[in-house]
Design a protein around this motif. Structure first.
Motif, PDB file in Angstrom:
ATOM      1  N   GLY A  42       0.768  -1.239   0.000  1.00 42.64           N
ATOM      2  CA  GLY A  42       0.000   0.000   0.000  1.00 42.64           C
ATOM      3  C   GLY A  42       0.794   1.281   0.000  1.00 42.64           C
ATOM      4  N   ALA A  46      -1.048   4.856  -0.639  1.00 47.98           N
ATOM      5  CA  ALA A  46      -1.004   5.896   0.391  1.00 47.98           C
ATOM      6  C   ALA A  46      -0.414   7.192  -0.163  1.00 47.98           C
ATOM      7  CB  ALA A  46      -0.188   5.414   1.585  1.00 47.98           C
ATOM      8  N   SER A  49      -2.865   8.896  -2.380  1.00 48.96           N
ATOM      9  CA  SER A  49      -3.917   9.485  -1.564  1.00 48.96           C
ATOM     10  C   SER A  49      -3.504  10.858  -1.032  1.00 48.96           C
ATOM     11  CB  SER A  49      -4.269   8.547  -0.397  1.00 48.96           C
ATOM     12  OG  SER A  49      -5.308   9.076   0.390  1.00 48.96           O
ATOM     13  N   LEU A  70      -3.440  -4.582   3.893  1.00 49.17           N
ATOM     14  CA  LEU A  70      -4.043  -3.373   3.343  1.00 49.17           C
ATOM     15  C   LEU A  70      -5.324  -3.013   4.095  1.00 49.17           C
ATOM     16  CD1 LEU A  70      -3.659  -4.080  -0.491  1.00 49.17           C
ATOM     17  CD2 LEU A  70      -2.317  -2.486   0.879  1.00 49.17           C
ATOM     18  N   ARG A  73      -4.247  -1.418   7.248  1.00 50.80           N
ATOM     19  CA  ARG A  73      -3.591  -0.128   7.051  1.00 50.80           C
ATOM     20  C   ARG A  73      -4.578   0.978   6.690  1.00 50.80           C
ATOM     21  NH1 ARG A  73       1.866   1.140   3.459  1.00 50.80           N
ATOM     22  NH2 ARG A  73       1.853   3.398   3.836  1.00 50.80           N
ATOM     23  N   PHE A  74      -5.583   0.649   5.886  1.00 51.73           N
ATOM     24  CA  PHE A  74      -6.451   1.693   5.338  1.00 51.73           C
ATOM     25  C   PHE A  74      -7.872   1.666   5.888  1.00 51.73           C
ATOM     26  CE2 PHE A  74      -3.358   1.033   1.747  1.00 51.73           C
ATOM     27  CZ  PHE A  74      -2.664   2.224   1.954  1.00 51.73           C
ATOM     28  N   GLN A  75      -8.064   1.008   7.016  1.00 51.70           N
ATOM     29  CA  GLN A  75      -9.414   0.892   7.545  1.00 51.70           C
ATOM     30  C   GLN A  75     -10.029   2.242   7.915  1.00 51.70           C
ATOM     31  OE1 GLN A  75      -9.496  -1.320  11.259  1.00 51.70           O
ATOM     32  NE2 GLN A  75      -7.373  -0.755  11.700  1.00 51.70           N
ATOM     33  N   ASN A  77      -9.296   5.087   6.164  1.00 49.37           N
ATOM     34  CA  ASN A  77      -9.183   5.965   5.001  1.00 49.37           C
ATOM     35  C   ASN A  77     -10.305   5.620   4.025  1.00 49.37           C
ATOM     36  OD1 ASN A  77      -8.525   7.363   2.636  1.00 49.37           O
ATOM     37  ND2 ASN A  77      -6.325   7.189   2.995  1.00 49.37           N
ATOM     38  N   ILE A  80      -9.640   5.105   0.061  1.00 46.15           N
ATOM     39  CA  ILE A  80      -8.911   3.974  -0.512  1.00 46.15           C
ATOM     40  C   ILE A  80      -9.805   2.742  -0.445  1.00 46.15           C
ATOM     41  CG2 ILE A  80      -6.904   2.477  -0.302  1.00 46.15           C
ATOM     42  CD1 ILE A  80      -5.296   4.811   0.653  1.00 46.15           C
TER      43      ILE A  80
END
Length: 233
Positions: A42, A46, A49, A70, A73-75, A77, A80
């Motif tokens: 990611g 990122a 983003s 992922l 990491r992006f929960q 955001n 994404i």
């Protein structure tokens, strides 16, 4: 200027930094969405983003452990969007080769005598596959402004499944890893990929992060292709 055997020159980020180049090329254009095909951990998703705060990033990753990382990491955001699957020329399922270094995982088996030692396959698993045309149609999405690939030699197959996506209003930029040696069996080499994209209306802008074998042979790197629509704007 040369002195004491060293080259001294002004730093030119437009030439040396592919992300600066992408920002410059898209100046004056709204970037609504980006497809990160082969998102791995990611880092690129990122970064995109942060560079394009109004864009939705769709990150595609087939390897379950990488996909789960992922998710974690992006929960938080919401821009994404994660997609579990390998992008290719057909939707369904396919054998996926898991290698010692997960960054080298591929739908393609490692080439004979590959110089990438970490690409030794340790297991094979079955993963879902999808085409970009099917994905865009199922979600009612237009083509992204930026299409990024890091899928270890399967780029042309992925592009064959994106015929409608690459049509008249297709991506403005395609940023992709390119191979100059057959590191994977039946992989797309740079010349093949450049020719395919030329037929679709894309021109090479620049090459980045070039890697060489110990004997000096060029092995792999990254390439940025620009739509003729953007070049003529």
């Amino acid at each position: 200027m040369k002195t004491l055997g060293c080259d001294v020159a002004h730093y030119r980020p437009l030439r040396s930094d592919p992300f600066v180049a992408q920002q410059q090329l898209l100046a004056g254009h709204t970037c609504r969405s980006i497809f990160d095909v082969g998102a791995y951990r990611g880092e690129v998703a990122a970064y995109y983003s942060r560079l394009y705060p109004a864009a939705d990033i769709y990150a595609f990753e087939p390897y379950p452990p990488s996909y789960e990382s992922l998710v974690n990491r992006f929960q938080n955001n919401p821009r994404i969007h994660l997609v579990h699957g390998a992008v290719s020329s057909r939707s369904g399922e396919s054998t996926f080769h898991v290698n010692q270094n997960p960054a080298t995982n591929s739908l393609l088996p490692t080439g004979q005598g590959s110089a990438v030692a970490s690409a030794i396959t340790t297991e094979q698993i079955t993963v879902p596959t999808l085409t970009l045309d099917d994905f865009c149609e199922s979600r009612g999405l237009p083509a992204p402004e930026i299409l990024k690939f890091d899928i270890q030699g399967n780029e042309i197959e992925a592009l064959r499944g994106a015929d409608r996506t690459l049509s008249e209003n297709g991506p403005l930029l395609i940023y992709t890893e390119v191979l100059f040696e057959s590191l994977y069996q039946n992989c797309a080499l740079f010349g093949d990929l450049a020719g395919f994209l030329k037929d679709k209306g894309y021109e090479l802008f620049n090459l980045y992060s070039l890697h060489h074998a110990p004997d000096g042979r060029l092995e792999y790197g990254d390439a940025l292709f620009v739509s003729k629509r953007l070049r003529c704007a």
